[in-house]
Write a protein that holds these residues in place. Structure first.
Motif, mmCIF file in Angstrom:
data_model
loop_
_atom_site.group_PDB
_atom_site.id
_atom_site.type_symbol
_atom_site.label_atom_id
_atom_site.label_comp_id
_atom_site.label_asym_id
_atom_site.label_seq_id
_atom_site.Cartn_x
_atom_site.Cartn_y
_atom_site.Cartn_z
ATOM 1 N N TRP A 74 -15.673 -34.587 40.598
ATOM 2 C CA TRP A 74 -16.665 -35.652 41.126
ATOM 3 C C TRP A 74 -17.052 -36.909 40.230
ATOM 4 O O TRP A 74 -17.232 -36.501 39.073
ATOM 5 C CB TRP A 74 -18.180 -34.750 41.699
ATOM 6 N N LEU A 126 -12.994 -36.458 49.093
ATOM 7 C CA LEU A 126 -14.305 -36.647 49.554
ATOM 8 C C LEU A 126 -14.997 -37.498 49.215
ATOM 9 O O LEU A 126 -14.937 -38.064 47.997
ATOM 10 C CB LEU A 126 -15.007 -34.961 49.363
ATOM 11 N N ASP A 128 -19.415 -39.104 49.477
ATOM 12 C CA ASP A 128 -20.650 -38.578 49.823
ATOM 13 C C ASP A 128 -21.807 -39.484 49.064
ATOM 14 O O ASP A 128 -21.362 -40.325 48.298
ATOM 15 C CB ASP A 128 -20.880 -37.076 48.971
ATOM 16 N N GLU A 129 -22.851 -39.418 49.417
ATOM 17 C CA GLU A 129 -24.123 -40.114 49.088
ATOM 18 C C GLU A 129 -23.708 -41.731 49.113
ATOM 19 O O GLU A 129 -23.915 -42.299 47.899
ATOM 20 C CB GLU A 129 -24.535 -39.594 47.789
ATOM 21 N N SER A 156 -25.799 -38.947 51.722
ATOM 22 C CA SER A 156 -25.291 -37.931 52.298
ATOM 23 C C SER A 156 -24.560 -37.956 53.874
ATOM 24 O O SER A 156 -24.847 -37.010 54.429
ATOM 25 C CB SER A 156 -26.369 -36.586 52.099
ATOM 26 N N ARG A 159 -18.921 -37.367 54.505
ATOM 27 C CA ARG A 159 -18.018 -36.495 54.019
ATOM 28 C C ARG A 159 -16.869 -36.550 54.694
ATOM 29 O O ARG A 159 -16.756 -36.031 55.745
ATOM 30 C CB ARG A 159 -18.775 -35.195 54.149
#
Length: 163
Positions: A74, A126, A128-129, A156, A159
């Motif tokens: 990540w 992925l 995210d955020e 969020s 995704r």
């Protein structure tokens, strides 16, 4: 939104596969005709984070992270345009800086997450955020941008996984 003097774009992402020599979109704001890209946060073809901003004079600045990305990790990606420079940050570390002045070019197309308008340049992983601000620093709560059909500054929300 009207042309803005500053921009900050943030997202967390994880790659399942590297770019394979082809740029992969994290988040993209486009125009429906040339010059196409208003701003872009992406995995570059050299597997570094890329942040590109175009101004209303149709000049652009592009910045790359210093680190090469890896799979299954990540990362926090932040692109900042402060009205003088375009800079990509990967996990808090500034990459190259590119000079650029003027307001951010106002693209008239919707935001794209994980792919461009044709559905290619897909990010295999992925996202995210995602957050987008009309400031080079994190603004006070309640000062999120509204753009086209999307609310910017959302956390969020996205995704997306590509196989």
């Amino acid at each position: 939104f009207d042309d803005i003097p500053q921009l900050r774009v943030e997202a967390w992402f994880k790659l399942d596969q590297l770019s394979l020599g082809k740029e992969r979109v994290i988040i993209l704001k486009r125009h429906n005709a040339g010059p196409w890209t208003s701003w872009l946060l992406a995995v570059a073809s050299n597997d570094k984070l890329k942040f590109l901003v175009r101004n209303t004079g149709l000049d652009y600045g592009v910045s790359y992270s210093t680190s090469v990305l890896e799979t299954n990790t990540w990362y926090q990606a932040v692109g900042v345009y402060d009205g003088a420079n375009v800079t990509a940050y990967l996990d808090g570390t500034a990459g190259s800086s590119a000079p650029l002045t003027g307001n951010v070019y106002n693209g008239n197309s919707v935001l794209r997450f994980g792919a461009n308008q044709k559905g290619d340049r897909e990010l295999d992983g992925l996202i995210d955020e995602v957050k987008v601000y009309d400031s080079a620093i994190i603004p006070e709560p309640g000062s999120l941008l509204l753009l086209g059909m999307g609310l910017l500054g959302m956390g969020s929300l996205v995704r997306r996984r590509r196989s």
